[in-house]
Design a protein around this motif. Structure first.
Motif, PDB file in Angstrom:
ATOM      1  N   SER A 288       0.459   9.509  -5.179  1.00 47.54           N
ATOM      2  CA  SER A 288      -0.599  10.500  -4.989  1.00 47.54           C
ATOM      3  C   SER A 288      -0.053  11.766  -4.339  1.00 47.54           C
ATOM      4  CB  SER A 288      -1.730   9.923  -4.127  1.00 47.54           C
ATOM      5  OG  SER A 288      -2.271   8.773  -4.732  1.00 47.54           O
TER       6      SER A 288
ATOM      7  N   LEU B 198      -8.478   8.056  -2.585  1.00 50.20           N
ATOM      8  CA  LEU B 198      -7.122   7.543  -2.373  1.00 50.20           C
ATOM      9  C   LEU B 198      -6.132   8.186  -3.342  1.00 50.20           C
ATOM     10  CD1 LEU B 198      -5.608   5.314  -0.658  1.00 50.20           C
ATOM     11  CD2 LEU B 198      -5.828   3.845  -2.651  1.00 50.20           C
ATOM     12  N   THR B 199      -6.561   8.355  -4.590  1.00 51.87           N
ATOM     13  CA  THR B 199      -5.638   8.883  -5.609  1.00 51.87           C
ATOM     14  C   THR B 199      -5.665  10.406  -5.708  1.00 51.87           C
ATOM     15  OG1 THR B 199      -7.351   8.452  -7.258  1.00 51.87           O
ATOM     16  CG2 THR B 199      -5.603   6.822  -7.062  1.00 51.87           C
TER      17      THR B 199
ATOM     18  N   PHE C  57     -13.741   5.186  -2.610  1.00 54.35           N
ATOM     19  CA  PHE C  57     -12.466   4.883  -1.940  1.00 54.35           C
ATOM     20  C   PHE C  57     -11.274   5.224  -2.831  1.00 54.35           C
ATOM     21  CE2 PHE C  57      -8.982   1.965  -0.884  1.00 54.35           C
ATOM     22  CZ  PHE C  57      -8.807   2.265   0.469  1.00 54.35           C
ATOM     23  N   TYR C  58     -11.306   4.762  -4.079  1.00 56.73           N
ATOM     24  CA  TYR C  58     -10.159   4.976  -4.967  1.00 56.73           C
ATOM     25  C   TYR C  58     -10.071   6.416  -5.479  1.00 56.73           C
ATOM     26  CZ  TYR C  58      -8.894   0.023  -5.131  1.00 56.73           C
ATOM     27  OH  TYR C  58      -8.477  -1.235  -4.812  1.00 56.73           O
TER      28      TYR C  58
ATOM     29  N   SER D 282     -14.734   8.916   5.179  1.00 55.40           N
ATOM     30  CA  SER D 282     -13.881   7.740   5.006  1.00 55.40           C
ATOM     31  C   SER D 282     -13.965   6.802   6.206  1.00 55.40           C
ATOM     32  CB  SER D 282     -12.433   8.189   4.787  1.00 55.40           C
ATOM     33  OG  SER D 282     -11.687   7.174   4.176  1.00 55.40           O
TER      34      SER D 282
ATOM     35  N   GLN E 152      -3.774  -0.989   5.768  1.00 56.98           N
ATOM     36  CA  GLN E 152      -4.245   0.304   6.298  1.00 56.98           C
ATOM     37  C   GLN E 152      -3.076   1.134   6.805  1.00 56.98           C
ATOM     38  OE1 GLN E 152      -7.231   1.441   6.083  1.00 56.98           O
ATOM     39  NE2 GLN E 152      -8.601  -0.296   5.845  1.00 56.98           N
TER      40      GLN E 152
ATOM     41  N   VAL F 159       0.185   4.221  -2.907  1.00 60.34           N
ATOM     42  CA  VAL F 159      -0.338   5.578  -2.664  1.00 60.34           C
ATOM     43  C   VAL F 159       0.713   6.684  -2.682  1.00 60.34           C
ATOM     44  CG1 VAL F 159      -2.212   4.622  -1.270  1.00 60.34           C
ATOM     45  CG2 VAL F 159      -0.176   5.502  -0.124  1.00 60.34           C
TER      46      VAL F 159
ATOM     47  N   TYR G  56       0.812  -1.220   0.000  1.00 53.70           N
ATOM     48  CA  TYR G  56       0.000   0.000   0.000  1.00 53.70           C
ATOM     49  C   TYR G  56       0.845   1.269   0.000  1.00 53.70           C
ATOM     50  CZ  TYR G  56      -4.737  -1.632  -0.207  1.00 53.70           C
ATOM     51  OH  TYR G  56      -5.922  -2.141  -0.681  1.00 53.70           O
TER      52      TYR G  56
ATOM     53  N   THR H  87      -1.110   2.922   4.118  1.00 59.38           N
ATOM     54  CA  THR H  87      -1.714   4.180   3.669  1.00 59.38           C
ATOM     55  C   THR H  87      -1.522   5.277   4.704  1.00 59.38           C
ATOM     56  OG1 THR H  87      -3.397   2.908   2.476  1.00 59.38           O
ATOM     57  CG2 THR H  87      -3.861   5.234   2.840  1.00 59.38           C
TER      58      THR H  87
ATOM     59  N   SER I 207      -4.151  14.118   4.585  1.00 59.16           N
ATOM     60  CA  SER I 207      -4.677  13.091   3.677  1.00 59.16           C
ATOM     61  C   SER I 207      -4.712  11.718   4.350  1.00 59.16           C
ATOM     62  CB  SER I 207      -3.831  13.013   2.400  1.00 59.16           C
ATOM     63  OG  SER I 207      -3.929  14.204   1.656  1.00 59.16           O
TER      64      SER I 207
ATOM     65  N   TYR J 268      -7.918   7.719   6.464  1.00 60.83           N
ATOM     66  CA  TYR J 268      -7.585   6.282   6.441  1.00 60.83           C
ATOM     67  C   TYR J 268      -7.274   5.750   7.836  1.00 60.83           C
ATOM     68  CZ  TYR J 268      -7.828   7.421   1.654  1.00 60.83           C
ATOM     69  OH  TYR J 268      -8.312   7.876   0.463  1.00 60.83           O
TER      70      TYR J 268
END
Length: 483
Positions: free
Chosen positions: A48, A297-298, A293-294, A388, A194, A45, A41, A197, A319, A323
């Motif tokens: 991003s 996330l991005t 979610f995505y 979230s 998790q 991420v 993960y 992230t 950010s 999460y």
């Protein structure tokens, strides 16, 4: 994975001699795999956050309607930008393709991952899958310099490597996790995702602040290389192939699993699986949930930077908040869901549908609300975090319903639903960036509305067609599922 531990297969190990958890091989595997998912993960991420600093800001500002975007936040530390790292003139559409490209590779290896793990063994499939991702992560700065097309190709290859990880680990736990310890072992194993992230977002921001964006890929790539060395030496496909496991633990695991249902590849009821309405309900819910979610996330770091005006350093920490909330709520909701089922006050289907409705409608409401907070930074971050966090409730809803409707084929169902649920990762960021070319608050409101509408549809569809009992095509004469 909690419900699986609650099935009546617990009688299998009622009389088995238990082996201590401390220092055991199975808990070593749980920690190693957790580290592995942390790497998975982190590498997924970190782009991003890096993307915010990879762009030529002077070029970007020409495309912004600065009148509708919030004023910049005061940064406590004076930014000394390291100009040794390149910046690029990518428009918002190109950014969308770069951020979504990972999922084009990821979707390809979901179903094959489970097959390959059974055929060649999960240890090396997981190991080389993540190693491949690590190598391409280390090549990211070079690819970016060569051009957006090369970066997209590298991200697709990273996705192919990561796509096998969950099916491989699922296969591995089938041989390692005693029924009564499944919930604990799998929770330890998957919480790494998790944490990857939650930790990599703020750490990436700090790395970019003090070094430059290229080091995000070098440092996390190095962390991944360390994991591969540990995995190669300390992980094994099964207790029987582990050279250092104690005889007591080996017997405990193998005897607890000896009555487990084994699925023959020759009699998988493919037609029944493909035409199953309860499975379609999970697919629709999973697809809908992942759209939100995505997208977040991005694109959350981009939103924090371009709309709310947070610096790269503040950006990573803020950010990560949604999460962190999601991880905490997911663990708590799992405990509550299992409690409700154990006490027999609520049928499984009621628990799954209730948790899905809360975990999908709640995020939709707060996501739309976040779009109307204007430049109230605190309220915007609060609403996005609540949105979230509430999504974590669905971890005990549709997310583990595979084990309720077909425990024998849960791995196959997981591969099917995950394949469809990866599509939002491919198209969500592309559509979102295409809709936000001027980077106005009004454009982002449209992005949030679309995500909320999809969430709402998925929740309603699952509430109507979801089931909580084992389907007839998944029942064998030698097996009964207490639900």
């Amino acid at each position: 994975m909690g419900p699986y531990a609650q099935t009546d297969d617990s009688h299998c190990c009622r009389f088995c001699p238990s082996a201590p958890a401390c220092g055991s091989s199975r808990y070593t595997l749980a920690l190693l795999s957790s580290y592995g998912f942390f790497v998975v993960y982190s590498l997924r991420v970190n782009l991003s956050v890096a993307m915010v600093d990879m762009l030529n800001n002077t070029h970007q500002s020409n495309h912004n309607h600065s009148g509708t975007v919030c004023p910049g936040r005061a940064d406590p530390a004076v930014r000394k930008h390291n100009h040794t790292a390149s910046v690029y003139n990518w428009d918002s559409e190109t950014q969308g393709w770069i951020l979504g490209s990972f999922f084009y590779g990821y979707i390809l290896t979901q179903v094959p991952g489970g097959y390959l793990a059974g055929r060649f063994g999960p240890k090396w499939l997981m190991g080389f899958g993540i190693l491949g991702t690590v190598i391409f992560t280390l090549l990211t700065p070079v690819a970016a310099d060569l051009g957006a097309g090369y970066l997209i190709a590298v991200r697709v290859l990273e996705g192919i490597g990561e796509g096998v990880t969950f099916p491989a680990m699922y296969t591995m736990w089938a041989a390692w996790a005693p029924p009564l310890e499944r919930s604990r072992l799998l929770t330890i194993s998957y919480i790494g995702a998790q944490l990857g992230t939650v930790i990599s977002l703020p750490v990436s921001g700090e790395i970019i602040f003090y070094l430059d964006w290229t080091y995000v890929f070098y440092i996390f790539g190095a962390v991944g290389l360390v994991w591969f060395v540990l995995w190669a030496f300390f992980a094994f496909d099964s207790p029987n192939t582990h050279p250092r496991i104690s005889e007591q633990e080996r017997l405990y695991i193998t005897s607890s699993l000896k009555n487990e249902l084994s699925t023959s590849a020759s009699n998988i009821p493919w037609r029944s699986i493909v035409t199953s309405m309860p499975l379609l309900a999970i697919v629709v819910a999973h697809f809908s949930y992942n759209w939100t979610f995505y997208t977040l996330l991005t694109l959350l770091p981009t939103y924090m930077s371009d709309i709310l005006g947070f610096s790269i350093q503040q950006n990573g920490f803020l950010s990560a908040l949604p999460y962190l909330g999601c991880a905490v709520v997911a663990v708590l909701s799992g405990q509550i869901a299992d409690y409700l089922r154990e006490t027999r006050k609520y049928r499984t289907v009621i628990v799954r549908k209730s948790f899905t409705l809360i975990g999908m409608i709640g995020p939709a409401v707060f996501l739309v609300a976040a779009g109307y907070t204007g430049c109230d930074y605190t309220l915007a971050v609060t609403f996005l975090t609540i949105s979230s966090s509430l999504g974590g409730v669905s971890a005990s809803g549709f997310n583990i319903n595979h084990l309720d409707i077909a425990p024998s084929y849960a791995g196959i169902l997981l591969g099917i639903t995950n394949t469809f649920a990866t599509i939002p990762g491919m198209v969500g960021p592309v559509i979102a960036r295409a809709l936000t070319q001027q980077n106005t608050i009004e454009e982002w409101q449209i992005v949030f509305y679309i995500a909320a509408a999809i969430d709402l549809f998925g929740a309603i569809f699952y509430a109507v067609f979801g089931k909580g009992t084992v389907q007839s095509w998944a029942i064998h004469t030698s097996f009964s599922h207490a639900d």
